[in-house]
Design an enzyme around this catalytic site. Structure first.
Site, short mmCIF file in Angstrom:
data_model
loop_
_atom_site.label_atom_id
_atom_site.label_comp_id
_atom_site.label_asym_id
_atom_site.label_seq_id
_atom_site.Cartn_x
_atom_site.Cartn_y
_atom_site.Cartn_z
N ASP A 87 -90.43 32.65 -31.35
CA ASP A 87 -90.52 32.36 -32.79
C ASP A 87 -91.25 31.04 -33.00
O ASP A 87 -90.72 29.97 -32.70
CB ASP A 87 -89.12 32.31 -33.39
CG ASP A 87 -89.15 32.23 -34.91
OD1 ASP A 87 -90.24 32.07 -35.48
OD2 ASP A 87 -88.07 32.33 -35.52
N HIS A 143 -89.50 35.97 -35.20
CA HIS A 143 -88.74 35.60 -36.40
C HIS A 143 -88.03 36.81 -37.04
O HIS A 143 -86.80 36.80 -37.21
CB HIS A 143 -89.69 34.96 -37.41
CG HIS A 143 -89.03 34.09 -38.43
ND1 HIS A 143 -88.41 32.91 -38.10
CD2 HIS A 143 -88.88 34.24 -39.78
CE1 HIS A 143 -87.91 32.35 -39.19
NE2 HIS A 143 -88.19 33.15 -40.23
N SER A 169 -83.64 32.64 -41.84
CA SER A 169 -84.86 31.91 -42.18
C SER A 169 -84.62 30.93 -43.33
O SER A 169 -83.83 30.00 -43.18
CB SER A 169 -85.98 32.90 -42.50
OG SER A 169 -87.23 32.25 -42.62
#
Length: 582
Positions: free
Chosen positions: A443, A469, A274
């Site tokens: 996601d 995610h 991320s």
């Protein structure tokens, strides 16, 4: 219709959203104030009463490993539970923040009559065997056998080393240097997120340690392991005046430099999740020299230009001026309330609220993680960061440009300030480090087409269709869907550390420095091949599709071509097996 300045720029729905947001925050603040006044024994009694009235809340989430991991206060306690070694290091950045970095030096061991011997978990052994990766002990034993069986020519090598090499705590010449991997967490997280899985084989750090890698876990400034500055204190606003720019300019490159100086390896593999991918994209694009220090960048759930959130209320706030965000959250750290409720609520209850929140914000269903896994993982989900980083993300979402923090604030809400100036975009198309991307088909924070359009040609792009995610950290079958590809990539791109002669490495680095950026890794691979008698040629390659391999997982290979040329490290590992068999 009469246009009223400023007021007419906001719709009735926008005003309704902003008023409702202030109301929710006010109610939550009142609840927290009341909770602060309630004595601790009464709160504990309330938790016990809830468990007694609703026993399924606990029994449905029971696991022998869950309570110790839920209650672990830090990385040291988590690794002691798993019986893995841990070192904690402090990295001082150029702007004087102190970053806590954790290191797993080797795999799990046990004490026997022969001393300390490797004791890797059975499931990790099966995973590595299934993917043709020998264990760390086998690789090192084969190296030592090969080294001792040949004439030692180290005394004939140049002995005059650089002063930098003599001063730094690097391994001595001839030492066994492991290939290095750095794992970096996401937004409002810390290094604990890599150690939360209830099964050893789903913790990437443990898999890599057993496979012979020197594993480092990074932390960004101001999270729980980096809440220190040489001159500033956390209660001062200036301590929190940083955005992703500082993470890219200081945190990542300074951490990489520290690790390479400490280990003696000329490069490392970087695996980010991320925001950990965003800071790497940013840092590699504005720090050209960093491209020669990272041999491979693996991006898990990459985030550079998120398309936005699923909820219109929050999207309305995002489009407003950053001053609105600062008004709502202050100018220090956001979501302190999340940490408060994390400590107050039972883990299963807290996990339920987090599931509701991520569905409200992002539309995620969180079905790839078990209930017990979420109860454990969410206890280690949040850590401190700055409000300015959150504002930075909102600026990126509003402009749909992966850019540096815009210090010029718009005078009017919802009115762009870029007409008077141009914020610098991160030049990600100039990155020369090989990049591999893994993302989830569900996601909502990943805009894969936008990302690929801003990058040079990548090593490969893999999609896990049903992943969201957080699944790349804690999903049930990570060891089947993702880790085999990561192990294959590491075999091909990580530094071969089996032969360490400082003078030879120094010569290679000097040669590469004269050839321009992006050439150091080619020199290192050539050097490794020569030292180990590997006749591999750089142009030998084959195109591999994940769907054409035996026991193919739902992982879809969407790369144009994945070059699976076997590095000298993979060749030496094959050699290790032949030594053991002999």
């Amino acid at each position: 219709m009469i246009q009223i300045p400023i007021v007419s720029r906001l719709s009735l729905g926008d005003y309704r959203s902003i008023i409702l947001t202030f109301a929710i925050l006010g109610i939550e603040t009142c609840f927290r104030m009341v909770a602060y006044l309630i004595p601790g024994p009464i709160l504990d009694g309330g938790k016990a009463l809830v468990e007694k009235i609703f026993p399924w809340v606990v029994t449905n989430h029971i696991s022998a490993r869950a309570p110790p991991l839920e209650n672990a206060a830090n990385v040291q306690e988590m690794l002691r539970f798993w019986n893995y070694p841990v070192q904690e290091h402090l990295v001082r950045t150029q702007d004087n923040y102190l970053l806590g970095v954790h290191r797993i030096t080797h795999g799990r061991e046990r004490v026997s009559a022969e001393g300390r011997v490797p004791n890797p978990p059975e499931d990790i052994v099966k995973l590595l065997r299934a993917n043709g990766v020998p264990l760390a002990a086998e690789t090192k034993e084969a190296y030592m056998t090969k080294k001792n069986g040949k004439r030692n020519q180290e005394e004939d090598l140049e002995a005059d080393l650089d002063a930098n090499i003599r001063e730094n705590p690097r391994p001595k010449k001839g030492d066994y240097i492991k290939p290095v991997v750095l794992l970096y967490h996401g937004f409002m997280m810390c290094s604990e997120v890599w150690l939360c899985n209830l099964d050893e084989e789903r913790n990437l750090a443990f898999v890599l340690a057993e496979a012979g890698y020197d594993v480092w876990l990074g932390n960004t400034r101001a999270n729980k392991y980096s809440l220190k500055h040489m001159f500033l204190k956390p209660h001062e606003q200036k301590f929190w005046e940083f955005s992703m720019d500082e993470l890219a300019l200081f945190d990542l490159p300074d951490t990489v430099d520290y690790i390479l100086n400490r280990t003696g390896a000329p490069s490392l593999v970087y695996i980010g999740f991320s925001q950990g991918t965003a800071q790497a994209f940013a840092s590699l694009s504005i720090k050209p020299e960093l491209n020669d220090k990272i041999s491979l960048f693996i991006a898990l759930a990459p985030a550079t230009t998120p398309p936005g959130l699923q909820n219109g209320l929050i999207t309305s706030i995002i489009k407003a001026t950053p001053n609105v965000i600062y008004l709502l959250l202050g100018r220090k750290t956001p979501l302190a309330a999340a940490l408060f409720w994390q400590n107050l609520l039972h883990p299963t209850t807290y996990a339920t609220f987090i599931d509701m929140a991520v569905k409200f914000l992002f539309g995620w269903k969180s079905q790839s993680m078990s209930l017990v896994q979420k109860a454990v993982s969410y206890q280690h989900l949040y850590s401190f960061t700055s409000v300015r980083i959150l504002v930075h993300w909102f600026q990126i979402i509003r402009t749909q440009v992966f850019q540096m923090y815009d210090d010029v604030q718009p005078r009017v809400p919802y009115l762009s300030s870029t007409r008077s100036h141009c914020p610098h975009p991160f030049p990600t198309n100039q990155i020369s480090t090989p990049i591999a991307i893994f993302y989830g088909g569900q996601d909502t924070l990943v805009n894969i087409q936008s990302l690929l359009s801003d990058l040079p040609e990548v090593v490969g792009v893999w999609e896990v269709p049903n992943y969201e995610h957080l699944d790349f950290l804690w999903a049930e079958e990570l060891d089947k869907h993702v880790y085999p590809c990561i192990l294959e990539l590491l075999e091909s791109y990580s530094f071969n550390g089996h032969v360490s002669t400082e003078s030879e490495k120094r010569k290679a680095m000097k040669r590469s420095a004269s050839n321009g950026p992006g050439t150091r890794m080619r020199e290192i691979r050539t050097l490794a091949c020569g030292l180990e008698g590997n006749d591999r040629h750089d142009d030998d390659h084959e195109v591999v599709s994940a769907m054409n391999t035996p026991n193919a997982s739902p992982l879809l290979d969407r790369s144009h071509a994945f070059s699976s040329q076997k590095s000298s490290r993979q060749s030496s590992r094959r050699t290790s097996r032949s030594f053991l068999e002999a």
